[in-house]
Write a protein that holds these residues in place. Structure first.
Motif, PDB file in Angstrom:
ATOM      1  N   LYS A   6     -58.698  16.644  16.910  1.00 13.45           N
ATOM      2  CA  LYS A   6     -60.155  16.471  17.774  1.00 13.45           C
ATOM      3  C   LYS A   6     -60.092  17.236  18.838  1.00 13.45           C
ATOM      4  CE  LYS A   6     -62.009  12.102  19.911  1.00 13.45           C
ATOM      5  NZ  LYS A   6     -61.852  10.755  20.077  1.00 13.45           N
ATOM      6  N   LEU A   7     -61.417  17.873  19.270  1.00 15.73           N
ATOM      7  CA  LEU A   7     -61.697  18.596  20.294  1.00 15.73           C
ATOM      8  C   LEU A   7     -62.953  17.951  20.929  1.00 15.73           C
ATOM      9  CD1 LEU A   7     -61.710  22.224  18.809  1.00 15.73           C
ATOM     10  CD2 LEU A   7     -59.810  21.070  20.395  1.00 15.73           C
ATOM     11  N   THR A   8     -62.935  18.104  22.215  1.00 15.28           N
ATOM     12  CA  THR A   8     -63.975  17.320  23.150  1.00 15.28           C
ATOM     13  C   THR A   8     -64.442  18.432  24.120  1.00 15.28           C
ATOM     14  OG1 THR A   8     -62.976  15.194  22.837  1.00 15.28           O
ATOM     15  CG2 THR A   8     -64.764  15.421  24.309  1.00 15.28           C
ATOM     16  N   ALA A   9     -65.657  18.543  24.272  1.00 16.92           N
ATOM     17  CA  ALA A   9     -66.330  19.152  25.578  1.00 16.92           C
ATOM     18  C   ALA A   9     -67.346  18.597  26.279  1.00 16.92           C
ATOM     19  CB  ALA A   9     -66.822  20.510  25.002  1.00 16.92           C
ATOM     20  N   ASP A  10     -67.373  18.575  27.424  1.00 18.15           N
ATOM     21  CA  ASP A  10     -68.433  18.086  28.190  1.00 18.15           C
ATOM     22  C   ASP A  10     -69.629  19.042  28.971  1.00 18.15           C
ATOM     23  OD1 ASP A  10     -67.737  15.316  27.816  1.00 18.15           O
ATOM     24  OD2 ASP A  10     -66.143  15.369  29.362  1.00 18.15           O
ATOM     25  N   VAL A  11     -70.822  18.981  28.862  1.00 14.77           N
ATOM     26  CA  VAL A  11     -71.444  19.819  29.627  1.00 14.77           C
ATOM     27  C   VAL A  11     -72.589  19.115  30.429  1.00 14.77           C
ATOM     28  CG1 VAL A  11     -73.292  21.610  29.122  1.00 14.77           C
ATOM     29  CG2 VAL A  11     -71.388  21.502  27.448  1.00 14.77           C
ATOM     30  N   GLN A  12     -72.449  19.452  31.640  1.00 18.08           N
ATOM     31  CA  GLN A  12     -73.325  18.817  32.469  1.00 18.08           C
ATOM     32  C   GLN A  12     -75.054  19.390  32.539  1.00 18.08           C
ATOM     33  OE1 GLN A  12     -72.060  18.238  36.626  1.00 18.08           O
ATOM     34  NE2 GLN A  12     -74.234  17.964  37.390  1.00 18.08           N
ATOM     35  N   ILE A  13     -75.922  18.475  32.343  1.00 17.56           N
ATOM     36  CA  ILE A  13     -77.276  18.933  32.121  1.00 17.56           C
ATOM     37  C   ILE A  13     -78.156  18.222  32.913  1.00 17.56           C
ATOM     38  CG2 ILE A  13     -76.988  19.858  29.771  1.00 17.56           C
ATOM     39  CD1 ILE A  13     -78.445  17.412  28.700  1.00 17.56           C
ATOM     40  N   LYS A  14     -79.551  18.313  32.803  1.00 15.17           N
ATOM     41  CA  LYS A  14     -80.534  17.389  33.847  1.00 15.17           C
ATOM     42  C   LYS A  14     -81.582  16.763  33.078  1.00 15.17           C
ATOM     43  CE  LYS A  14     -80.316  20.720  37.640  1.00 15.17           C
ATOM     44  NZ  LYS A  14     -80.655  22.070  38.529  1.00 15.17           N
ATOM     45  N   VAL A 113     -73.470  15.726  28.189  1.00 16.27           N
ATOM     46  CA  VAL A 113     -73.535  15.824  27.252  1.00 16.27           C
ATOM     47  C   VAL A 113     -72.092  16.111  26.447  1.00 16.27           C
ATOM     48  CG1 VAL A 113     -74.318  17.134  24.810  1.00 16.27           C
ATOM     49  CG2 VAL A 113     -75.875  16.699  26.780  1.00 16.27           C
ATOM     50  N   THR A 114     -71.550  15.170  25.817  1.00 17.21           N
ATOM     51  CA  THR A 114     -70.229  15.339  25.301  1.00 17.21           C
ATOM     52  C   THR A 114     -70.208  15.533  23.728  1.00 17.21           C
ATOM     53  OG1 THR A 114     -69.203  13.673  26.864  1.00 17.21           O
ATOM     54  CG2 THR A 114     -68.029  13.977  24.980  1.00 17.21           C
ATOM     55  N   TRP A 115     -69.581  16.585  23.266  1.00 14.79           N
ATOM     56  CA  TRP A 115     -69.381  17.138  21.944  1.00 14.79           C
ATOM     57  C   TRP A 115     -68.119  16.607  21.554  1.00 14.79           C
ATOM     58  CZ3 TRP A 115     -73.235  19.072  18.880  1.00 14.79           C
ATOM     59  CH2 TRP A 115     -74.425  19.349  19.632  1.00 14.79           C
ATOM     60  N   VAL A 116     -68.047  16.184  20.499  1.00  9.58           N
ATOM     61  CA  VAL A 116     -66.555  15.691  19.762  1.00  9.58           C
ATOM     62  C   VAL A 116     -66.591  16.281  18.585  1.00  9.58           C
ATOM     63  CG1 VAL A 116     -64.927  13.705  19.400  1.00  9.58           C
ATOM     64  CG2 VAL A 116     -66.464  13.579  21.079  1.00  9.58           C
ATOM     65  N   LEU A 117     -65.677  16.916  18.165  1.00 10.16           N
ATOM     66  CA  LEU A 117     -65.329  17.477  16.789  1.00 10.16           C
ATOM     67  C   LEU A 117     -63.965  16.782  16.096  1.00 10.16           C
ATOM     68  CD1 LEU A 117     -65.818  21.274  17.353  1.00 10.16           C
ATOM     69  CD2 LEU A 117     -67.442  19.614  16.892  1.00 10.16           C
ATOM     70  N   GLU A 118     -64.130  16.326  15.069  1.00  9.57           N
ATOM     71  CA  GLU A 118     -63.034  15.586  14.546  1.00  9.57           C
ATOM     72  C   GLU A 118     -62.869  16.203  13.133  1.00  9.57           C
ATOM     73  OE1 GLU A 118     -62.474  11.036  14.845  1.00  9.57           O
ATOM     74  OE2 GLU A 118     -64.336  11.045  16.153  1.00  9.57           O
ATOM     75  N   TYR A 119     -61.894  16.688  12.755  1.00  9.85           N
ATOM     76  CA  TYR A 119     -61.744  17.504  11.556  1.00  9.85           C
ATOM     77  C   TYR A 119     -60.073  17.209  11.180  1.00  9.85           C
ATOM     78  CZ  TYR A 119     -59.443  20.116  15.231  1.00  9.85           C
ATOM     79  OH  TYR A 119     -58.467  20.670  16.439  1.00  9.85           O
ATOM     80  N   GLU A 120     -60.014  17.726   9.777  1.00 14.63           N
ATOM     81  CA  GLU A 120     -58.825  17.733   8.995  1.00 14.63           C
ATOM     82  C   GLU A 120     -58.998  19.019   8.379  1.00 14.63           C
ATOM     83  OE1 GLU A 120     -55.942  15.689   5.634  1.00 14.63           O
ATOM     84  OE2 GLU A 120     -57.940  14.665   6.053  1.00 14.63           O
ATOM     85  N   LYS A 121     -57.951  19.901   8.664  1.00 17.56           N
ATOM     86  CA  LYS A 121     -57.760  21.135   8.115  1.00 17.56           C
ATOM     87  C   LYS A 121     -57.350  21.145   6.631  1.00 17.56           C
ATOM     88  CE  LYS A 121     -56.014  22.830  12.461  1.00 17.56           C
ATOM     89  NZ  LYS A 121     -54.896  23.735  13.423  1.00 17.56           N
ATOM     90  N   LEU A 122     -57.702  22.214   5.894  1.00 23.46           N
ATOM     91  CA  LEU A 122     -57.176  22.407   4.550  1.00 23.46           C
ATOM     92  C   LEU A 122     -55.721  22.589   4.286  1.00 23.46           C
ATOM     93  CD1 LEU A 122     -60.191  24.179   2.900  1.00 23.46           C
ATOM     94  CD2 LEU A 122     -59.625  21.814   2.625  1.00 23.46           C
ATOM     95  N   PHE A 132     -66.228  27.346  17.521  1.00 23.66           N
ATOM     96  CA  PHE A 132     -67.499  26.579  17.023  1.00 23.66           C
ATOM     97  C   PHE A 132     -67.978  25.439  18.268  1.00 23.66           C
ATOM     98  CE2 PHE A 132     -69.613  22.949  15.190  1.00 23.66           C
ATOM     99  CZ  PHE A 132     -70.508  23.695  14.309  1.00 23.66           C
ATOM    100  N   LEU A 133     -66.782  25.070  18.754  1.00 22.28           N
ATOM    101  CA  LEU A 133     -67.015  24.208  19.999  1.00 22.28           C
ATOM    102  C   LEU A 133     -67.699  24.981  21.092  1.00 22.28           C
ATOM    103  CD1 LEU A 133     -67.011  21.252  21.233  1.00 22.28           C
ATOM    104  CD2 LEU A 133     -64.831  21.863  21.870  1.00 22.28           C
ATOM    105  N   SER A 134     -67.383  26.339  21.290  1.00 19.81           N
ATOM    106  CA  SER A 134     -67.914  27.054  22.381  1.00 19.81           C
ATOM    107  C   SER A 134     -69.346  27.301  21.824  1.00 19.81           C
ATOM    108  CB  SER A 134     -67.125  28.430  22.521  1.00 19.81           C
ATOM    109  OG  SER A 134     -66.003  28.193  22.972  1.00 19.81           O
ATOM    110  N   LEU A 135     -69.679  27.507  20.540  1.00 16.06           N
ATOM    111  CA  LEU A 135     -70.843  27.884  19.877  1.00 16.06           C
ATOM    112  C   LEU A 135     -71.907  26.477  20.533  1.00 16.06           C
ATOM    113  CD1 LEU A 135     -72.339  29.299  17.017  1.00 16.06           C
ATOM    114  CD2 LEU A 135     -72.545  26.973  16.951  1.00 16.06           C
ATOM    115  N   LEU A 136     -71.502  25.288  20.447  1.00 13.40           N
ATOM    116  CA  LEU A 136     -72.323  24.064  20.598  1.00 13.40           C
ATOM    117  C   LEU A 136     -72.543  24.225  22.056  1.00 13.40           C
ATOM    118  CD1 LEU A 136     -70.435  21.734  18.209  1.00 13.40           C
ATOM    119  CD2 LEU A 136     -72.683  22.850  17.826  1.00 13.40           C
ATOM    120  N   ILE A 137     -71.714  24.409  23.042  1.00 14.48           N
ATOM    121  CA  ILE A 137     -71.842  24.479  24.391  1.00 14.48           C
ATOM    122  C   ILE A 137     -73.004  25.450  24.677  1.00 14.48           C
ATOM    123  CG2 ILE A 137     -70.798  24.888  26.627  1.00 14.48           C
ATOM    124  CD1 ILE A 137     -67.808  24.000  25.354  1.00 14.48           C
TER     125      ILE A 137
END
Length: 150
Positions: A6-14, A113-122, A132-137
Motif C-alpha cells: 500500500k502506497l499513499t501520497a497527499d497533495v495540497q490543493i485549493k 487530495v490523498t491517493w492510495v494504491l493497494e496492490y498485490e504483486k505477481l 505510478f504514484l508520482s505520475l498521479l501526483i
C-alpha cells in the motif's frame, strides 16, 4: 518481503470540491488538464459518475504509452472519495490486483487530495509502483493548475 503493498501520497490543493467532481463526473476532461500525461479517458460501460461503470485511461508513464481499464467500485460524495479497481492494462502485467483510492479532505482553507494504491504483486521481483504514484501526483498538480488559471 510480501507481495501485497500500500502506497499513499497527499497533495495540497485549493479546489477540493472541483477536484472530486472532475474525477467523479468528468474524468474524460483530465486529458485537457494534463495533456502531457493523460491522452484520454473513455467510458466503456455504464455512465460517468456511477458505481459499476468501466472507464479506460490512456496515459504516458515512464515515456511509454499505456492504458488502464478500471471499474468504479465505490463513490462517496459526503467523504469525497472514489475507489477504482484496475481490471485490464499494463499494470496487470505486474500486479495480481491493483486498486486506486482518491479522497479529498478539507480543513479550513486547505484541501488535501490523498491517493492510495493497494496492490498485490505477481512476484517478488516486481517493484512497488512508486513511479505510478508520482505520475498521479503530477496529474493532481496539473488539474489544480488548470483550475487556478480558469
Amino acid at each position: 518481503m510480501g507481495l501485497s503493498g500500500k502506497l499513499t501520497a497527499d497533495v495540497q490543493i485549493k479546489s477540493g470540491d472541483l477536484f472530486h467532481k472532475v474525477y467523479r463526473d468528468t474524468p474524460h476532461n483530465v486529458s485537457s488538464m494534463s495533456p502531457n500525461i493523460v491522452q484520454g479517458c473513455d467510458l466503456h460501460q455504464g455512465n460517468w459518475g456511477t458505481i459499476g461503470s468501466i472507464i479506460c485511461w490512456s496515459y504516458t508513464h515512464d515515456g511509454e504509452q499505456k492504458i488502464a481499464k478500471e471499474i468504479v467500485e465505490a463513490i462517496d460524495d459526503e467523504q469525497r472519495s472514489i475507489t477504482l479497481k484496475v481490471i485490464e492494462g499494463h499494470l496487470m502485467d505486474y500486479f495480481k490486483s491493483f486498486k486506486i483510492g482518491i479522497h479529498v479532505d478539507t480543513k479550513g482553507e486547505i484541501h488535501l487530495v490523498t491517493w492510495v494504491l493497494e496492490y498485490e504483486k505477481l512476484h517478488e521481483d516486481v517493484e512497488d509502483p512508486v513511479s505510478f504514484l508520482s505520475l498521479l501526483i503530477k496529474v493532481t498538480k496539473d488539474v489544480e493548475t488548470h483550475h487556478l488559471k480558469n
